[in-house]
Enzyme design. Sequence first.
Site, short mmCIF file in Angstrom:
data_model
loop_
_atom_site.label_atom_id
_atom_site.label_comp_id
_atom_site.label_asym_id
_atom_site.label_seq_id
_atom_site.Cartn_x
_atom_site.Cartn_y
_atom_site.Cartn_z
CE LYS A 180 -7.67 -11.63 -17.32
NZ LYS A 180 -6.91 -10.64 -18.32
NE ARG A 188 -2.13 -11.36 -14.87
CZ ARG A 188 -2.89 -10.71 -14.45
NH1 ARG A 188 -3.95 -10.92 -13.63
NH2 ARG A 188 -3.46 -9.87 -15.37
NE ARG A 229 -8.61 -1.47 -18.32
CZ ARG A 229 -8.04 -2.81 -18.30
NH1 ARG A 229 -9.13 -3.66 -18.14
NH2 ARG A 229 -6.84 -3.06 -18.02
NE ARG A 282 -6.27 -1.32 -14.66
CZ ARG A 282 -6.24 -2.55 -14.74
NH1 ARG A 282 -7.30 -3.01 -14.74
NH2 ARG A 282 -5.26 -3.15 -14.94
NE ARG A 299 -1.50 -4.27 -17.78
CZ ARG A 299 -2.75 -3.47 -18.10
NH1 ARG A 299 -2.53 -2.42 -18.41
NH2 ARG A 299 -3.79 -4.07 -17.87
P1 AMP Z 1 -5.37 -7.26 -13.86
O1 AMP Z 1 -6.49 -6.31 -13.28
O2 AMP Z 1 -5.84 -8.65 -13.71
O3 AMP Z 1 -5.11 -6.66 -15.41
O4 AMP Z 1 -4.03 -7.16 -12.89
C1 AMP Z 1 -3.35 -5.78 -12.72
C2 AMP Z 1 -1.91 -6.11 -12.40
O5 AMP Z 1 -1.99 -6.80 -11.06
C3 AMP Z 1 -1.28 -6.83 -13.00
O6 AMP Z 1 -0.72 -6.42 -14.40
C4 AMP Z 1 -0.29 -7.36 -12.15
O7 AMP Z 1 0.74 -6.46 -11.80
C5 AMP Z 1 -0.84 -7.63 -10.89
N1 AMP Z 1 -1.53 -9.02 -11.03
C6 AMP Z 1 -2.85 -9.40 -10.94
N2 AMP Z 1 -2.99 -10.73 -10.78
C7 AMP Z 1 -1.55 -11.08 -10.65
C8 AMP Z 1 -0.90 -12.46 -10.48
N3 AMP Z 1 -1.95 -13.68 -10.55
N4 AMP Z 1 0.18 -12.59 -10.42
C9 AMP Z 1 0.98 -11.48 -10.32
N5 AMP Z 1 0.56 -10.13 -10.49
C10 AMP Z 1 -0.75 -10.11 -10.66
#
Ligand code: AMP
Length: 192
Positions: A15, A90, A129, A135, A146
């Site tokens: 994404k 989400r 990654r 990360r 996740r």
């Molecule tokens: P991502 O980079 O989109 O994979 O997001 C990394 C982490 O940020 C996720 O595993 C969540 O802990 C948090 N996060 C990102 N977007 C959201 C969201 N819309 N709602 C809740 N937590 C989020």
Amino acid sequence: MTMRLVLLGPPGAGKGTQAARIAERIGVPAISTGDIFRVNVAERTELGRTAQRYMDAGEYVPDEVTNAMVADRLSQDDARPGFLLDGYPRTEPQVRELDSMLEAQDASLDAVVELTVEVDEIVSRLLGRAQEQGRTDDTEPVIRRRLEVYHEQTAPLVGIYAGRGLLVQVDGMGEIDEVTDRLQAALAEVGA
Ligand code: AMP
């Protein structure tokens, strides 16, 4: 032209990479909630301290925290004409919150794009990654959590947006350029 898009897909679907490319081509900001959280963690803000506990465990940051952050971001001038949301909404409460944010601006979504990938491919991508980017939430147990959280809380959004006639599904497997081309072709069909 305005274009308001949401990009959906499991962790590791690509994404972030695709959102940046597509947003640039369409000329709207890519807004990644994960990136905003990571910046706050790095800068040690209060929001960052709150978010980090959840992120490191593979859990979602609570809706009220995330919603407030997105409302603030979407009220900025550059997001008025359009945006590509990466990683938001989400959860179902986030869907409702986004609905009311858009209603308040007399706006609506143009499309919700789901990037689809196979689970085995996801795990190996994410472990790769972890090595490249360091990360802290890319360790195997956290990746598994996740994915579980995605299936429990986010996968149902696909049906919600399909029911509204907004869903566009794009195969996220293969080379990055190939996927970008597919996304672009799919978005051209909805006028982006
Ligand atoms: P991502 O980079 O989109 O994979 O997001 C990394 C982490 O940020 C996720 O595993 C969540 O802990 C948090 N996060 C990102 N977007 C959201 C969201 N819309 N709602 C809740 N937590 C989020």
